[in-house]
Scaffold this active site. Structure first.
Site, short mmCIF file in Angstrom:
data_model
loop_
_atom_site.label_atom_id
_atom_site.label_comp_id
_atom_site.label_asym_id
_atom_site.label_seq_id
_atom_site.Cartn_x
_atom_site.Cartn_y
_atom_site.Cartn_z
N THR A 124 27.21 -9.12 97.50
CA THR A 124 28.17 -9.14 98.61
C THR A 124 29.07 -10.35 98.43
O THR A 124 28.59 -11.49 98.43
CB THR A 124 27.40 -9.23 99.95
OG1 THR A 124 26.51 -8.12 100.01
CG2 THR A 124 28.35 -9.22 101.13
N PHE A 153 24.43 -1.12 100.07
CA PHE A 153 24.13 -0.97 101.50
C PHE A 153 22.65 -0.77 101.79
O PHE A 153 22.28 -0.39 102.89
CB PHE A 153 24.93 0.20 102.08
CG PHE A 153 26.42 0.01 101.99
CD1 PHE A 153 27.08 -0.79 102.92
CD2 PHE A 153 27.16 0.60 100.99
CE1 PHE A 153 28.45 -1.00 102.83
CE2 PHE A 153 28.53 0.40 100.89
CZ PHE A 153 29.18 -0.40 101.82
N LYS A 155 18.72 -1.09 102.72
CA LYS A 155 17.98 -1.90 103.70
C LYS A 155 16.64 -2.28 103.09
O LYS A 155 15.95 -1.41 102.55
CB LYS A 155 17.67 -1.07 104.97
CG LYS A 155 18.87 -0.51 105.68
CD LYS A 155 18.47 0.22 106.96
CE LYS A 155 17.83 1.58 106.74
NZ LYS A 155 18.70 2.60 106.15
N GLU A 156 16.29 -3.55 103.18
CA GLU A 156 14.95 -3.92 102.72
C GLU A 156 13.94 -3.14 103.55
O GLU A 156 14.14 -2.91 104.74
CB GLU A 156 14.73 -5.42 102.88
CG GLU A 156 15.48 -6.20 101.83
CD GLU A 156 15.36 -7.71 101.99
OE1 GLU A 156 14.37 -8.18 102.56
OE2 GLU A 156 16.28 -8.41 101.56
N CYS A 264 20.96 -11.25 104.77
CA CYS A 264 22.32 -10.68 104.78
C CYS A 264 23.09 -10.95 106.06
O CYS A 264 24.12 -11.64 106.02
CB CYS A 264 22.24 -9.18 104.53
SG CYS A 264 21.70 -8.82 102.85
#
Ligand code: NAD
Length: 438
Positions: A124, A153, A155-156, A264
């Site tokens: 990012t 994009f 998600k953990e 993030c």
């Protein structure tokens, strides 16, 4: 395709592994030797559901390799992904030191015999990074190359699922052939008509920040509304139902809690604030979102402190903490709200007994034996004066309240995720505090 992924963290390892699993030859590069040696020996440095199995299979089959040598990693690669960290810098903006270092090293290793390689920025990065990286690299080599942007994009906690079934793939390119190559790479993951969106690098870079900022706005908004509900004896859960059925609003990402953390949202919101200031157009909204979030992280410690009659009252008390990771299904504790709670409790002279299914080793690195880590959730409750729930792991959703009541010295629960029904908790004999509930 032959792929190199530079930076083998949450994003790089998931990306490299999923691309290997769809048949590509992938070399993952990282500068941390210990990590690379561990991966070669089958040790996965992070917890991510399903990842370990995929890494083992693709490594065994020879499609996934690990090295510390960037030169070796990129030698045959047509596509080189940069997935290094872009942490918050001292001025609040993203620190791009890693991206520049990797780009410049790639430039030094480009060979005139190669067909032009494409460097894809997955990290990012602020708007303008793609152009600046191309400029910096061109100063170091005459060999032609392309620079594309491809924000991530995932998600953990659901990274494999998100990578293999993305809502969309966003590509920022200046050359249609590069878009075509990336489309080919992502085609196995787009089979159910998932959109492949091609735009300029600047728009792709901006898209990632706008997405994270929007999600952070939703969280800070509902948290602020929850606090107001509490002040006015309304219940945020009822209010959520009242607004969520409006299709313009919906339910997603509108869960009140202890504030967002992770690697993030906090840094990306601040990077957006920094980007806006750099253009002398302050982002009042994102500045507020950050402030609201920082304040929200103190809500749970404040409730606990007030319950015990102030900081003095906490001295000598034992607080049980369920959940340390910034969210469930990850071991990531970067900017985790649990750390704010633990700091406050320890500073007041209380003891902390904590449990998390995955994140305890990471938290232990910070606190050592100043916190007692318990293998099972109920072990934390033994002789504790209160339980605080910070992360909504599934195993905390439906516990045995009788056991909890028996173990706690004082049956009070501070539920930072509104997991339980206040009335039921009262029936079970608990004093119960949620977020935004009268
Ligand atoms: P991370 O810190 O987990 O991993 C980064 C890796 O890069 C580390 O292993 C580090 O050793 C390695 N590295 C740094 N400099 C290097 C160099 N010069 N050469 C080789 N390796 C180097 O970071 P992450 O969470 O994977 O995030 C990476 C990027 O992706 C960030 O920009 C982040 O904002 C973005 N992103 C992260 C997520 C997420 O959920 N974690 C989601 C989307 C986007």
């Amino acid at each position: 395709m032959k792929i190199a992924v530079i930076g083998t963290g949450y994003v790089g390892l998931v990306q490299g592994t999923c691309l290997a699993d769809s048949g590509n030859d992938v070399v993952c590069v990282d500068k941390v030797e210990e990590k690379i040696i561990g991966l070669r020996q089958g040790r996965i440095p992070i917890y991510e559901p399903g990842l370990s199995e995929l890494v083992h299979r693709n490594f065994k089959d020879g499609r996934l390799k690990f090295t510390t040598s960037l030169a070796e990693g990129i030698a045959d690669a047509e596509l080189i992904f940069i997935a290094v960290g872009t942490p918050q810098g001292d001025d609040g903006g993203a620190n791009l030191g890693g991206v520049w270092a990797v780009g410049e090293e790639i430039a030094r290793h480009l060979s005139a015999d190669d067909e032009s390689k494409t460097i894809v920025i997955k990290s990012t990065v602020p708007v303008g990074t793609n152009a600046e990286l191309a400029r910096r690299m061109s100063q170091l080599t005459d060999v032609p190359f392309h620079v594309a942007s491809n924000p991530e994009f995932l998600k953990e906690g659901a990274a494999i699922e998100d990578f293999t079934k993305p809502d969309r793939v966003v590509i920022g390119v200046r050359n249609p052939e590069v878009a075509e190559k990336l489309h080919e790479l992502y085609a196995p993951f787009l089979r159910t008509d998932r959109p492949f969106l091609v735009m300029s690098p600047e728009s792709a870079e901006m898209t990632k920040y706008v997405a994270n900022c929007m999600l952070a706005v939703k969280i800070s908004f509902i948290n602020e509304m929850a606090n107001l509900c509490e002040a006015y004896q309304a219940d945020i859960n009822d209010v959520r139902r009242g607004i969520g059925h409006d299709q313009r609003i919906g339910f997603h990402f509108l869960h009140p809690g202890v504030g967002y953390g992770g690697s993030c949202f906090p840094k990306d919101v601040r990077a957006m604030v920094h980007m806006a200031r750099s253009k002398e157009m302050p982002s009042l909204m994102m500045e507020a979102v950050d402030l609201v979030n920082e304040a929200q992280k103190t809500v749970l410690p404040r409730k606990v402190t007030e319950y015990f009659g102030g900081v003095e009252g906490l001295k000598g008390k034992t607080i049980a903490v369920w959940g340390l990771a910034f969210k469930p299904k990850t071991d990531d504790i970067r900017e985790a709200p649990a750390l704010v709670l633990i700091d406050a409790m320890l500073a007041a002279g209380a003891s902390v007994r904590a449990h998390d299914p995955e994140a305890m080793p990471n938290v232990q690195e910070i606190y050592g034996d100043r916190v007692t880590f318990c293998e099972r959730p109920y072990d934390c409750l033994n002789q504790a004066d209160a339980l605080a729930i910070v992360t909504e792991w599934n195993e905390f959703r439906n516990p045995d309240f009788e056991i909890m009541h028996r173990l706690l010295r004082n049956p009070v629960v501070f539920d930072g995720r509104n997991l339980y029904d206040p009335e039921r908790m009262t029936e079970h004999g608990f004093t119960y505090y949620g977020i935004g509930r009268s």
